[in-house]
Design an enzyme around this catalytic site. Structure first.
Site, PDB file in Angstrom:
ATOM      1  N   ARG A   1     -10.692  -2.761  -3.658  1.00 37.53           N
ATOM      2  CA  ARG A   1     -11.280  -1.439  -3.414  1.00 37.53           C
ATOM      3  C   ARG A   1     -12.106  -0.949  -4.599  1.00 37.53           C
ATOM      4  O   ARG A   1     -12.765   0.084  -4.502  1.00 37.53           O
ATOM      5  CB  ARG A   1     -10.179  -0.434  -3.084  1.00 37.53           C
ATOM      6  CG  ARG A   1      -9.504  -0.728  -1.751  1.00 37.53           C
ATOM      7  CD  ARG A   1      -8.445   0.298  -1.413  1.00 37.53           C
ATOM      8  NE  ARG A   1      -7.300   0.234  -2.292  1.00 37.53           N
ATOM      9  CZ  ARG A   1      -6.177  -0.417  -2.023  1.00 37.53           C
ATOM     10  NH1 ARG A   1      -6.045  -1.056  -0.886  1.00 37.53           N
ATOM     11  NH2 ARG A   1      -5.184  -0.417  -2.885  1.00 37.53           N
ATOM     12  N   CYS A   2     -12.084  -1.684  -5.693  1.00 33.60           N
ATOM     13  CA  CYS A   2     -12.789  -1.265  -6.907  1.00 33.60           C
ATOM     14  C   CYS A   2     -14.113  -2.020  -7.039  1.00 33.60           C
ATOM     15  O   CYS A   2     -14.145  -3.251  -7.020  1.00 33.60           O
ATOM     16  CB  CYS A   2     -11.904  -1.540  -8.122  1.00 33.60           C
ATOM     17  SG  CYS A   2     -12.715  -1.306  -9.704  1.00 33.60           S
ATOM     18  N   ARG A   3     -15.188  -1.272  -7.184  1.00 35.07           N
ATOM     19  CA  ARG A   3     -16.521  -1.891  -7.294  1.00 35.07           C
ATOM     20  C   ARG A   3     -16.600  -2.827  -8.493  1.00 35.07           C
ATOM     21  O   ARG A   3     -17.120  -3.936  -8.395  1.00 35.07           O
ATOM     22  CB  ARG A   3     -17.586  -0.794  -7.389  1.00 35.07           C
ATOM     23  CG  ARG A   3     -19.016  -1.347  -7.469  1.00 35.07           C
ATOM     24  CD  ARG A   3     -20.060  -0.231  -7.512  1.00 35.07           C
ATOM     25  NE  ARG A   3     -19.861   0.722  -8.579  1.00 35.07           N
ATOM     26  CZ  ARG A   3     -20.314   0.558  -9.832  1.00 35.07           C
ATOM     27  NH1 ARG A   3     -20.970  -0.526 -10.162  1.00 35.07           N
ATOM     28  NH2 ARG A   3     -20.101   1.488 -10.731  1.00 35.07           N
TER      29      ARG A   3
ATOM     30  N   ARG B   1     -14.803  -5.997  -7.768  1.00 34.25           N
ATOM     31  CA  ARG B   1     -15.584  -6.859  -6.858  1.00 34.25           C
ATOM     32  C   ARG B   1     -16.718  -7.542  -7.616  1.00 34.25           C
ATOM     33  O   ARG B   1     -17.012  -8.718  -7.374  1.00 34.25           O
ATOM     34  CB  ARG B   1     -16.123  -6.044  -5.677  1.00 34.25           C
ATOM     35  CG  ARG B   1     -15.032  -5.591  -4.714  1.00 34.25           C
ATOM     36  CD  ARG B   1     -15.596  -5.012  -3.421  1.00 34.25           C
ATOM     37  NE  ARG B   1     -16.542  -3.936  -3.612  1.00 34.25           N
ATOM     38  CZ  ARG B   1     -16.238  -2.648  -3.672  1.00 34.25           C
ATOM     39  NH1 ARG B   1     -14.970  -2.259  -3.567  1.00 34.25           N
ATOM     40  NH2 ARG B   1     -17.181  -1.729  -3.826  1.00 34.25           N
TER      41      ARG B   1
END
Length: 115
Positions: free
Chosen positions: A9-11, A14
């Site tokens: 969920r963390c940019r 990713r």
């Protein structure tokens, strides 16, 4: 083998995973929010990073601000907070060849994998 401690969920996490994937090297993904790290696993990670628990705390997380900010805490207490609230762990963390980095910025990961 590369290990990435990842929060999908963390940019930034990713982005870090993309760097790992682009390396072409074998890797495994540890989704530490789904499967909490044990205290001993976290201690091993910290030893590899050559960091103390406070150095990997996400100090802007609401749980940190509401429950821990401004309190006098030992390293043991901080470690326990990280185990209990894995969302507080900085991400991503990447390990490779007995070395590790926090992948913020993602260039840290590229540097690690170039060894």
């Amino acid at each position: 083998m590369i290990t990435i401690y990842h929060n999908p969920r963390c940019r930034k996490s990713r982005e870090g995973l993309a760097v790992v994937e682009a390396s072409g090297k074998p890797f495994k993904v540890v989704k530490y929010l789904d499967n909490r790290l044990s205290k001993s696993e976290l201690q091993q990670i910290l030893a590899t990073l050559s960091m103390g628990p406070m150095e990997i705390v996400r100090k802007q997380e609401a749980i940190w601000k509401s429950e821990f900010k401004g309190k006098e805490m030992s390293e043991e207490m901080i470690l326990n907070a990280l185990v209990e609230h894995p969302k507080l762990i900085e991400r991503p963390i990447v390990m490779y060849n007995q070395k590790g980095v926090i992948g913020r910025p993602s260039e840290n990961i590229a540097d690690l994998l170039s060894d």
